[in-house]
Design an enzyme around this catalytic site. Sequence first.
Site, PDB file in Angstrom:
ATOM      1  NE  ARG A  36      -3.786  -0.333   2.337  1.00 37.23           N
ATOM      2  CZ  ARG A  36      -4.402  -0.846   3.401  1.00 37.23           C
ATOM      3  NH1 ARG A  36      -4.291  -0.266   4.569  1.00 37.23           N
ATOM      4  NH2 ARG A  36      -5.166  -1.918   3.286  1.00 37.23           N
TER       5      ARG A  36
ATOM      6  NE  ARG B 208      -3.094   1.497   9.444  1.00 40.57           N
ATOM      7  CZ  ARG B 208      -3.864   0.495   9.007  1.00 40.57           C
ATOM      8  NH1 ARG B 208      -4.546   0.603   7.884  1.00 40.57           N
ATOM      9  NH2 ARG B 208      -3.972  -0.630   9.697  1.00 40.57           N
TER      10      ARG B 208
ATOM     11  CE  LYS C 222      -6.902  -1.418  10.697  1.00 43.15           C
ATOM     12  NZ  LYS C 222      -7.724  -2.016   9.617  1.00 43.15           N
TER      13      LYS C 222
ATOM     14  CE  LYS D  82      -8.236   2.567   8.671  1.00 40.45           C
ATOM     15  NZ  LYS D  82      -9.217   1.714   7.960  1.00 40.45           N
TER      16      LYS D  82
ATOM     17  CB  CYS E 273     -13.769  -4.090   0.285  1.00 40.31           C
ATOM     18  SG  CYS E 273     -14.326  -5.792   0.479  1.00 40.31           S
TER      19      CYS E 273
ATOM     20  CB  CYS F  18      -9.041  -9.678   1.281  1.00 39.12           C
ATOM     21  SG  CYS F  18      -9.277  -9.272   3.016  1.00 39.12           S
TER      22      CYS F  18
ATOM     23  CB  CYS G 229     -15.232  -9.889   5.955  1.00 38.64           C
ATOM     24  SG  CYS G 229     -14.050  -8.644   6.515  1.00 38.64           S
TER      25      CYS G 229
ATOM     26  CB  CYS H 298     -12.235  -2.445   3.571  1.00 41.30           C
ATOM     27  SG  CYS H 298     -11.330  -3.388   4.805  1.00 41.30           S
TER      28      CYS H 298
HETATM   29 FE1  SRM Z   1      -9.379  -2.385   5.395  1.00 41.16          FE
HETATM   30  C1  SRM Z   1      -8.064  -5.046   6.924  1.00 41.16           C
HETATM   31  C2  SRM Z   1      -8.294  -3.539   2.460  1.00 41.16           C
HETATM   32  C3  SRM Z   1     -10.109   0.599   4.045  1.00 41.16           C
HETATM   33  C4  SRM Z   1     -11.347  -1.607   8.094  1.00 41.16           C
HETATM   34  N1  SRM Z   1      -8.304  -3.990   4.818  1.00 41.16           N
HETATM   35  C5  SRM Z   1      -7.812  -4.983   5.673  1.00 41.16           C
HETATM   36  C6  SRM Z   1      -6.887  -5.933   4.885  1.00 41.16           C
HETATM   37  C7  SRM Z   1      -5.496  -5.417   5.014  1.00 41.16           C
HETATM   38  C8  SRM Z   1      -7.018  -7.425   5.237  1.00 41.16           C
HETATM   39  C9  SRM Z   1      -6.119  -7.989   6.285  1.00 41.16           C
HETATM   40  O1  SRM Z   1      -5.997  -7.441   7.399  1.00 41.16           O
HETATM   41  O2  SRM Z   1      -5.552  -9.055   6.005  1.00 41.16           O
HETATM   42  C10 SRM Z   1      -7.448  -5.722   3.458  1.00 41.16           C
HETATM   43  C11 SRM Z   1      -6.499  -5.992   2.307  1.00 41.16           C
HETATM   44  C12 SRM Z   1      -7.249  -6.548   1.130  1.00 41.16           C
HETATM   45  C13 SRM Z   1      -6.461  -6.629  -0.107  1.00 41.16           C
HETATM   46  O3  SRM Z   1      -6.276  -7.772  -0.630  1.00 41.16           O
HETATM   47  O4  SRM Z   1      -6.040  -5.609  -0.627  1.00 41.16           O
HETATM   48  C14 SRM Z   1      -8.027  -4.338   3.579  1.00 41.16           C
HETATM   49  N2  SRM Z   1      -9.107  -1.588   3.629  1.00 41.16           N
HETATM   50  C15 SRM Z   1      -8.725  -2.246   2.513  1.00 41.16           C
HETATM   51  C16 SRM Z   1      -8.869  -1.390   1.278  1.00 41.16           C
HETATM   52  C17 SRM Z   1      -7.809  -1.641   0.211  1.00 41.16           C
HETATM   53  C18 SRM Z   1     -10.272  -1.607   0.705  1.00 41.16           C
HETATM   54  C19 SRM Z   1     -10.522  -1.018  -0.663  1.00 41.16           C
HETATM   55  O5  SRM Z   1     -11.176  -1.728  -1.407  1.00 41.16           O
HETATM   56  O6  SRM Z   1     -10.127   0.096  -0.951  1.00 41.16           O
HETATM   57  C20 SRM Z   1      -8.828   0.003   1.935  1.00 41.16           C
HETATM   58  C21 SRM Z   1      -7.433   0.542   2.058  1.00 41.16           C
HETATM   59  C22 SRM Z   1      -7.426   1.902   2.655  1.00 41.16           C
HETATM   60  C23 SRM Z   1      -6.094   2.564   2.692  1.00 41.16           C
HETATM   61  O7  SRM Z   1      -5.618   2.978   1.645  1.00 41.16           O
HETATM   62  O8  SRM Z   1      -5.549   2.705   3.783  1.00 41.16           O
HETATM   63  C24 SRM Z   1      -9.384  -0.319   3.306  1.00 41.16           C
HETATM   64  N3  SRM Z   1     -10.450  -0.779   6.016  1.00 41.16           N
HETATM   65  C25 SRM Z   1     -10.729   0.306   5.240  1.00 41.16           C
HETATM   66  C26 SRM Z   1     -11.782   1.065   5.833  1.00 41.16           C
HETATM   67  C27 SRM Z   1     -12.409   2.311   5.245  1.00 41.16           C
HETATM   68  C28 SRM Z   1     -11.746   3.559   5.724  1.00 41.16           C
HETATM   69  O9  SRM Z   1     -10.762   3.516   6.448  1.00 41.16           O
HETATM   70  O10 SRM Z   1     -12.240   4.633   5.365  1.00 41.16           O
HETATM   71  C29 SRM Z   1     -12.148   0.426   6.999  1.00 41.16           C
HETATM   72  C30 SRM Z   1     -13.304   0.835   7.951  1.00 41.16           C
HETATM   73  C31 SRM Z   1     -12.954   1.982   8.816  1.00 41.16           C
HETATM   74  C32 SRM Z   1     -12.214   1.549  10.024  1.00 41.16           C
HETATM   75  O11 SRM Z   1     -11.004   1.374   9.964  1.00 41.16           O
HETATM   76  O12 SRM Z   1     -12.860   1.345  11.055  1.00 41.16           O
HETATM   77  C33 SRM Z   1     -11.295  -0.735   7.110  1.00 41.16           C
HETATM   78  N4  SRM Z   1      -9.613  -3.198   7.279  1.00 41.16           N
HETATM   79  C34 SRM Z   1     -10.501  -2.766   8.214  1.00 41.16           C
HETATM   80  C35 SRM Z   1     -10.453  -3.651   9.343  1.00 41.16           C
HETATM   81  C36 SRM Z   1     -11.295  -3.532  10.639  1.00 41.16           C
HETATM   82  C37 SRM Z   1     -10.634  -2.652  11.636  1.00 41.16           C
HETATM   83  C38 SRM Z   1     -11.276  -2.702  12.989  1.00 41.16           C
HETATM   84  O13 SRM Z   1     -11.324  -1.672  13.658  1.00 41.16           O
HETATM   85  O14 SRM Z   1     -11.707  -3.767  13.403  1.00 41.16           O
HETATM   86  C39 SRM Z   1      -9.509  -4.664   9.021  1.00 41.16           C
HETATM   87  C40 SRM Z   1      -9.100  -5.875   9.884  1.00 41.16           C
HETATM   88  C41 SRM Z   1      -8.186  -5.513  10.977  1.00 41.16           C
HETATM   89  O15 SRM Z   1      -7.652  -4.420  11.087  1.00 41.16           O
HETATM   90  O16 SRM Z   1      -7.992  -6.420  11.804  1.00 41.16           O
HETATM   91  C42 SRM Z   1      -9.020  -4.342   7.702  1.00 41.16           C
HETATM   92 FE1  SF4 Z   2     -11.018  -7.884   3.167  1.00 39.55          FE
HETATM   93 FE2  SF4 Z   2     -13.124  -7.627   4.733  1.00 39.55          FE
HETATM   94 FE3  SF4 Z   2     -11.686  -5.490   4.128  1.00 39.55          FE
HETATM   95 FE4  SF4 Z   2     -13.175  -6.596   2.272  1.00 39.55          FE
HETATM   96  S1  SF4 Z   2     -13.950  -5.649   4.172  1.00 39.55           S
HETATM   97  S2  SF4 Z   2     -11.039  -5.978   2.021  1.00 39.55           S
HETATM   98  S3  SF4 Z   2     -13.081  -8.739   2.783  1.00 39.55           S
HETATM   99  S4  SF4 Z   2     -10.981  -7.185   5.315  1.00 39.55           S
END
Ligand code: SRM
Ligand code: SF4
Length: 559
Positions: free
Chosen positions: A77, A146, A209, A211, A430, A436, A475, A479
């Site tokens: 990333r 981030r 994390k 944000k 996402c 993922c 899931c 994201c």
């Molecule tokens: Fe996310 C984890 C992709 C925005 C909440 N996110 C992941 C991971 C890294 C999976 C992992 O932990 O193994 C995903 C990688 C997938 C892949 O194959 O690329 C992933 N998140 C993404 C992206 C690429 C989705 C997209 O389609 O654009 C976004 C990248 C953002 C960036 O550039 O930094 C992305 N993730 C978000 C958002 C939206 C936002 O931030 O505006 C959220 C919800 C807001 C939040 O953080 O509460 C989000 N991602 C999560 C979570 C749940 C966090 C939590 O508080 O529980 C995880 C899992 C974790 O952290 O354990 C996660």
């Molecule tokens: Fe992966 Fe769940 Fe985030 Fe989609 S919402 S990219 S399935 S961690």
Amino acid sequence: MNLPDDKALSANEGIKVRSNYLRGTILDGLADPVTGAISADDGQLTKFHGTYQQDDRDLRQERLSQKLEPLYSFMIRVRVPGGICSPAQWLEMDRLAQSHANSTLRLTTRQAFQFHGVYKSNLRDCIKQINDTGMDTIAACGDVNRNVMCNVNPEQSHLHQEVYSWACKISEHLTPQTGAYDEIWLGAEPKEPVEAEEPIYGKTYLPRKFKMAVAIPPSNDVDLYSNDLGLIAIEEAGELAGFNVVVGGGFGRTHAEPETYPRLGNLIGFCTPQQVVEVAEKVVCVQRDYGDRSNRKHARLKYTIDDRGIDWFTAELENYLGWKLQPAREFSFNNTSDHYGWQQGVDGNWFYTLFIENGRVADREHYPLMTGLRQIAQIHQGDFRLTPNQNLCIGQVKPEAKAAINHLLEKYQILNVEKLSATRKASMACVAFPTCALAMAESERYLPTLIDKLDGVMADAGLADDPIMIRMTGCPNGCGRPYLGEIGLVGKSPGHYQLWLGASVNGDRLSRLEHESVNEEQILNILTPLIQQYAEERKSGEPFGDFVVRSRSLYQFEI
Ligand code: SRM
Ligand code: SF4
């Protein structure tokens, strides 16, 4: 550090402590030719450096049956504060996608680039070359602050520039200082780690994390309330007066664990531009010191605030600051969407915002998006802006250059915003499968097909030109911010989704869970009559999410 007496630190806390400021044994793991993977502990640490180990889930079973290790590769990333990069940087991202990754680029929901499918043997070189472009990957993931998001507001560009520069200052101020990044990826000489290596984070960094986003009303394209810290730019008499401060947003949850939930941030006050970096730092410090380090599912700022109360948090923040926030100023948001097509900014320059389905930049049959954007980047003198809705804005096009850019958009058939349905343009998914590790259902690869069907439903209801914001994730982590979709679909198991309905279009009201597990047929059976009802009974200008909330008592979601 906050740790109740009867609780043990989560395993990640130990990994951070032992890591010597994120060094771990990453270098040794990268050099090991026997496996395409790195150790599990190092896998936690590389996140802080902006890269995740993944495997191709489409091939997992087959490789298992052949007694092969999973097909490991890495997602990288790239941090892009405020989402702005130069055409030269775009060209480098494109080149690296072809040479080191899977020939696609992903524009994320937080205005960053992602590469998928980078093999371990290419990882160092790829990150090194990303740094050569002037961008980096540190803190793109991990328990740190981030990528700081910022509005992409072409028509308000005089204020955008100033607000964007504050977003960059905050981002820089909160970037980890460890020498580990330069040593591992850029070949710097190893240094003996010292306590002062991380003046803000310390050796255990944050509990989870963190944000941040900055918004310029009336646009809330950054979905400000979903961030741990949101800053709302307040304009008075044409000047930037300061920022309203919003804390405690976050979406991650786990199915069947109601103690995990999506939450929108609370508005707690106002600060001047000169105070904003200090406010951001101290919000981070309060969370660093009070966040729950025993349970990663309960470690985000939203839970710190809910456990102790928003008044406690504000008082503690002011204690850390040594001064009080001013009362929040008036503002209003009207939408979270992008403004598609050509827009002229106040300085006379032009901006073209193009819909990128689910943020994936690739060349497809009859749709050479990646090639077209490469041709544009080769002649473009302005900038590129990655939007929080996974789209791309070709920014700062001088009036005399507009025709040439438009010609390329037409030539490569990527002048798409007039041809697509309003609902498709308001959609977001996402990544999910195949990369993922946490995906339970398809998202990016499935939503376009579902929208094909919903387009038919919308057209039959006479709503072809009306957007309904639909967001899907594989899931419950959220994201693609599905809990702020007027329709949110959250992966439960292959082919099955939770159905959430009723968020506001300006991002200040969450949707509500209506169905625990529905397949495509059930989704269409629920949504078809609801959309028809919306077409017949909506008030003038009433968005779908508002209609759902108003009429909740009037209808039943029968399957
Ligand atoms: Fe996310 C984890 C992709 C925005 C909440 N996110 C992941 C991971 C890294 C999976 C992992 O932990 O193994 C995903 C990688 C997938 C892949 O194959 O690329 C992933 N998140 C993404 C992206 C690429 C989705 C997209 O389609 O654009 C976004 C990248 C953002 C960036 O550039 O930094 C992305 N993730 C978000 C958002 C939206 C936002 O931030 O505006 C959220 C919800 C807001 C939040 O953080 O509460 C989000 N991602 C999560 C979570 C749940 C966090 C939590 O508080 O529980 C995880 C899992 C974790 O952290 O354990 C996660
Ligand atoms: Fe992966 Fe769940 Fe985030 Fe989609 S919402 S990219 S399935 S961690």
